[in-house]
Design a protein around this motif. Sequence first.
Motif, PDB file in Angstrom:
ATOM      1  N   GLU A 127       0.969  -1.037   0.025  1.00 49.57           N
ATOM      2  CA  GLU A 127       0.004  -0.180   0.140  1.00 49.57           C
ATOM      3  C   GLU A 127       0.879   1.313  -0.053  1.00 49.57           C
ATOM      4  O   GLU A 127       2.110   1.243   0.349  1.00 49.57           O
ATOM      5  CB  GLU A 127      -0.801   0.077   1.203  1.00 49.57           C
ATOM      6  N   TRP A 128       0.206   2.363  -0.394  1.00 56.42           N
ATOM      7  CA  TRP A 128       1.172   3.777  -0.513  1.00 56.42           C
ATOM      8  C   TRP A 128       1.117   4.165   1.170  1.00 56.42           C
ATOM      9  O   TRP A 128      -0.060   4.279   1.672  1.00 56.42           O
ATOM     10  CB  TRP A 128       0.262   4.783  -1.186  1.00 56.42           C
ATOM     11  N   TYR A 158       5.149   2.973  -2.245  1.00 54.89           N
ATOM     12  CA  TYR A 158       4.274   1.755  -2.264  1.00 54.89           C
ATOM     13  C   TYR A 158       5.299   0.625  -1.745  1.00 54.89           C
ATOM     14  O   TYR A 158       6.134   0.052  -2.299  1.00 54.89           O
ATOM     15  CB  TYR A 158       4.038   1.201  -3.726  1.00 54.89           C
ATOM     16  N   THR A 162       8.545  -4.830  -2.945  1.00 63.24           N
ATOM     17  CA  THR A 162       8.087  -4.065  -3.965  1.00 63.24           C
ATOM     18  C   THR A 162       9.222  -3.564  -4.856  1.00 63.24           C
ATOM     19  O   THR A 162       9.166  -2.444  -5.528  1.00 63.24           O
ATOM     20  CB  THR A 162       7.186  -2.858  -3.389  1.00 63.24           C
ATOM     21  N   MET A 168       7.010   3.504  -7.967  1.00 63.64           N
ATOM     22  CA  MET A 168       6.944   2.917  -6.600  1.00 63.64           C
ATOM     23  C   MET A 168       6.834   4.358  -5.274  1.00 63.64           C
ATOM     24  O   MET A 168       7.036   3.878  -4.379  1.00 63.64           O
ATOM     25  CB  MET A 168       7.675   1.929  -6.202  1.00 63.64           C
ATOM     26  N   TYR A 169       6.942   5.273  -6.013  1.00 63.97           N
ATOM     27  CA  TYR A 169       6.879   6.599  -5.288  1.00 63.97           C
ATOM     28  C   TYR A 169       6.148   7.517  -5.642  1.00 63.97           C
ATOM     29  O   TYR A 169       5.797   7.658  -6.649  1.00 63.97           O
ATOM     30  CB  TYR A 169       8.374   6.998  -4.785  1.00 63.97           C
TER      31      TYR A 169
END
Length: 409
Positions: free
Chosen positions: A274-275, A302, A382, A406-407
């Motif tokens: 999850e974020w 993430y 991740t 992913m960010y």
Amino acid sequence: ITVRKQAEAELLQKHEDLQTVHEELATTEEELRTSFDDLIESQRQTQESERRLAAIIDFLPDATLVIDEDGCVIAWNRAIEKMTGVPKAEMLGRGGYAYAVPFHGEARPVLVDYILRPDGIADCPYDVRVIDGEIFEAEVDLAYPGGREASLMIRASPLYDQGGRRTGAIEIIRDITESTVMKREIECHVAELSRQANRLAAVNKKLNLMNSITRHDALNQLMILLANLSFAREAGDGQDISMYLSRMKDAADRIGRQIEFTRDYAGLGVQTPEWQRISDVIRSAAPDGLPIEDESGDLAVYADPMLTRAFANLMDNTMRHGESASRVRVRHWLEGSGGLVLVWEDDGIGVPPEEKELIFRRGFGKNTGLGLFLIREILEITGITITETGEHGKGARFEMRVPDGMYRV
């Protein structure tokens, strides 16, 4: 008399010449008649060949169309009638890309047209494969033959007469919708099996590791605890047993931390990533640790929900091994490759160069040797990597590289 004989001789010669010409004409006439008969037979054979070819094309199982050099339809077989719903009578003789309308809803060049003008193949909207230099092949998804969606395999090639002169082009269309759907389903099943295999491998890895900790590491500490308990019992009256008690407490603490690790490790990867806002994670992870200069701002990554445990372990590592560490700084920067580097650094003694990679191995270190190992495992879920890049004697610096996508900043 002489003149008369001369005239008769000339007349006789002319008659003979005429007779010769007549015979030559008769021979020529016979040759022409023979040639004409041969031509008629050749035409008949050609027409018979064309009829047979037309019949073959008409009964081919794959949808087939043929165009001449002017782009006019000269063959439209039964299979393509069935595929498109357009009868042969409506299509024969038509040009202007009319044959594309049943498939694409508009008159536009299709694969067969690029046979007639191969120099324009770069403009072809299909992903074309060239076979033997002059045969074009392509797969077209979501065409609309007969008003339905389909996947089509198309192959086009030139047609030549007996003299080697190009006379047109032929296009053969095969409906591969079922096989394409089956192929995609198989690919989905293979991907799912691969995911399941990866999950099983991860579970097996966890079981092996937790089994190792339970049977080896914890058992070793239990033996140390029991040994010192035995020494304490055997001590005489008045003998100082504080050393034994201290060792027993250390062993018990290590067992407790090992059990805590197995609990955390068992939950790794169970929940969906999850974020998570880094500032919130830091506050939750280290409320009672050293002062933190948090420069992460609105950065979110993430990651696995256990990201808080990763930062808690970073703070625990700083406090246990930093010795003179008095503060922690968290910052980040973007990389040219599209990724992001998130940094956790302290002002303690740092890590010796020869240990910078070893500290992430399970069992290495002065404590349980599990903290930094767990951090790397959490981040890897991740695709985040972590390395130690600080200067020994000036502080530890852990750089976490977050992949593009992913960010959020």
